[in-house]
Design an enzyme around this catalytic site. Structure first.
Site, mmCIF file in Angstrom:
data_model
loop_
_atom_site.group_PDB
_atom_site.id
_atom_site.type_symbol
_atom_site.label_atom_id
_atom_site.label_comp_id
_atom_site.label_asym_id
_atom_site.label_seq_id
_atom_site.Cartn_x
_atom_site.Cartn_y
_atom_site.Cartn_z
ATOM 1 N N TYR A 91 23.943 16.635 69.992
ATOM 2 C CA TYR A 91 22.808 16.401 69.097
ATOM 3 C C TYR A 91 21.863 15.350 69.702
ATOM 4 O O TYR A 91 22.235 14.603 70.597
ATOM 5 C CB TYR A 91 23.334 15.938 67.725
ATOM 6 C CG TYR A 91 22.323 16.119 66.611
ATOM 7 C CD1 TYR A 91 21.788 17.364 66.325
ATOM 8 C CD2 TYR A 91 21.894 15.026 65.853
ATOM 9 C CE1 TYR A 91 20.855 17.525 65.316
ATOM 10 C CE2 TYR A 91 20.967 15.181 64.835
ATOM 11 C CZ TYR A 91 20.455 16.435 64.580
ATOM 12 O OH TYR A 91 19.526 16.596 63.586
ATOM 13 N N ASN A 190 18.971 32.885 54.720
ATOM 14 C CA ASN A 190 20.131 32.615 53.872
ATOM 15 C C ASN A 190 20.762 31.262 54.180
ATOM 16 O O ASN A 190 21.776 30.892 53.587
ATOM 17 C CB ASN A 190 21.192 33.712 54.041
ATOM 18 C CG ASN A 190 21.710 33.794 55.474
ATOM 19 O OD1 ASN A 190 20.954 33.558 56.409
ATOM 20 N ND2 ASN A 190 22.964 34.146 55.657
#
Ligand code: NAP
Length: 372
Positions: A91, A190
């Site tokens: 990250y 979604n």
């Protein structure tokens, strides 16, 4: 700058306290040693790697509650893709190790230091920034590192409010001047972000064209997203098909495209932008670069932008009013039933291995939520 409490080497500060009853604290630390040396349970990692291998549930000492600190009991915390990437070491920001996993979640204040002004016992709070280490039972935090929420929110909504709905809110607010009747197209519709986009847009009268990957239960998922307010739900493959022309007879071409996937999916979104529209990339789930056709730049003058909610929060850390205004509006939508939490599987903290494994599976359409 990382908050100090991210690491296991917890600081020790002198301070005075105003707390809940001794009985309350005894039950809070019922799993631990005497009150003078309280500990909590936390999911710790000492090196980066596969989360299911490097995370361990351990006892961690809690420091005394300083004058400007609060002791909180974590209630629930989701497992988001960025949490996994942080543990993997991939990250953009990484904590000092060892660290406690998790960046989001809701906690209840159980004790406040004597100089704490903005919080009281019983308040529900969420982190203001990434890196708090939320996968734990209790924590001593600086007052300034958390912000309060109304405690009548549904637990799942409160636990998942700070990252995805804030991201959706900012992307719908800050890039194009969207008016009722305008359209937004998005992939990964979604996802947690996608579901928040659908609902916030619907509350503003904005059409959403929602792209998801095909799956055996496509029609059930499509129905679920439409029940949330999605205008159209289509499969990735449909983006290239002539039927898109039919779809755009019912709503205008998109002013804004939201890309959480990258690769081919992002390129296909660009086809359906209006002249001068923006595509905002906020995620790269396909781990593929974004390719922008030359024609989209020359003939449509599209704007290709990026967004990172952590940066937004840091840029506005001295402007709490703006953060508060966004949270107030999101909480109002939740209270009015216009913004619901994403579908969640609730898993006890001790069962974290199962939750991590499920969180890393594709096509689940449900977020894993650790319950403390
Ligand atoms: N920039 C920011 O500020 C910000 C803020 C929040 C989140 N994010 C990012 O946004 C993304 C979504 O986060 P979330 O918490 O909303 O995720 P989530 O609820 O866990 O959902 C993951 C989504 O990614 C899709 N997906 C997974 N692998 C894919 C692939 N190879 N190709 C296409 N779609 C794929 C899933 O679709 P299936 O159901 O088809 O598997 C699902 O829609 C992540 O990349 C996250 O890091 C960024």
């Amino acid at each position: 700058m990382w908050p100090l409490f991210t690491t296991v080497c917890l600081r020790s500060r002198a301070g005075c306290r105003s707390s809940v009853s001794a009985a309350g604290l005894t039950s809070l630390f019922s799993h631990s040693a005497p009150l003078s040396a309280p500990t909590c349970r936390a999911l710790l990692y000492r090196k980066h790697g596969d989360p299911s291998r490097v995370l361990q549930l351990e006892d961690v000492d809690l420091p005394p509650v300083g004058a400007k600190d609060v002791l909180v009991k974590m209630l629930a915390a989701p497992i988001n893709p960025s949490d996994i990437n942080m543990i993997q070491g991939t990250y953009a920001i990484l904590p000092d190790l060892p660290a406690v996993g998790g960046n989001e979640g809701v906690a209840q204040v159980v004790e406040v230091g004597c100089q704490v002004k903005s919080l009281k016992t019983g308040d529900w709070v969420i982190p203001k920034d990434a890196g708090l280490g939320t996968w734990r039972t209790e924590a001593v935090l600086a007052e300034d590192d958390v912000i309060s929420l109304p405690s009548d929110l549904p637990l799942l909504s409160a636990a998942t409010l700070g990252v995805n709905p804030c991201t959706a809110f900012r992307m719908l607010s800050d890039f194009e001047d969207l008016k009722p009747g305008d359209s937004v197209i998005q992939n990964a519709a979604n996802s947690g972000v996608g579901q928040a986009v659908i609902q916030i847009a619907a509350a503003r009268g904005i059409n959403t064209i929602n792209v998801i990957r095909d799956r055996p239960e496509f029609s059930q998922l499509s129905d679920r997203l439409k029940a949330m307010g999605a205008t159209h739900v289509i499969k990735e493959e449909a983006l290239r098909r002539p039927e898109m022309k039919e779809l755009f007879k019912t709503c205008p071409k998109a002013k804004l495209a939201l890309n959480g996937v990258g690769g081919k999916s992002a390129t296909e979104l660009l086809r359906h932008l209006q002249f001068g529209g923006s595509m905002v990339t906020y995620g790269g789930m396909a781990k593929q670069p974004v390719t922008v056709p030359v024609s989209a730049l020359i003939f449509k003058d599209v704007k290709v932008r990026g967004f990172w909610v952590t940066q937004w929060k840091r840029d506005h850390s001295n402007d709490e009013k703006r953060f508060r205004a966004m949270l107030d509006e999101l909480c109002r939508l939740i209270q009015q039933g216009q913004l619901t939490a994403p579908a969640c599987s609730q898993v006890g903290l001790h069962d974290y291995s199962r939750a991590l494994e499920a969180a890393m599976q594709p096509f689940t359409s449900a977020k894993q939520l650790l319950i403390m």
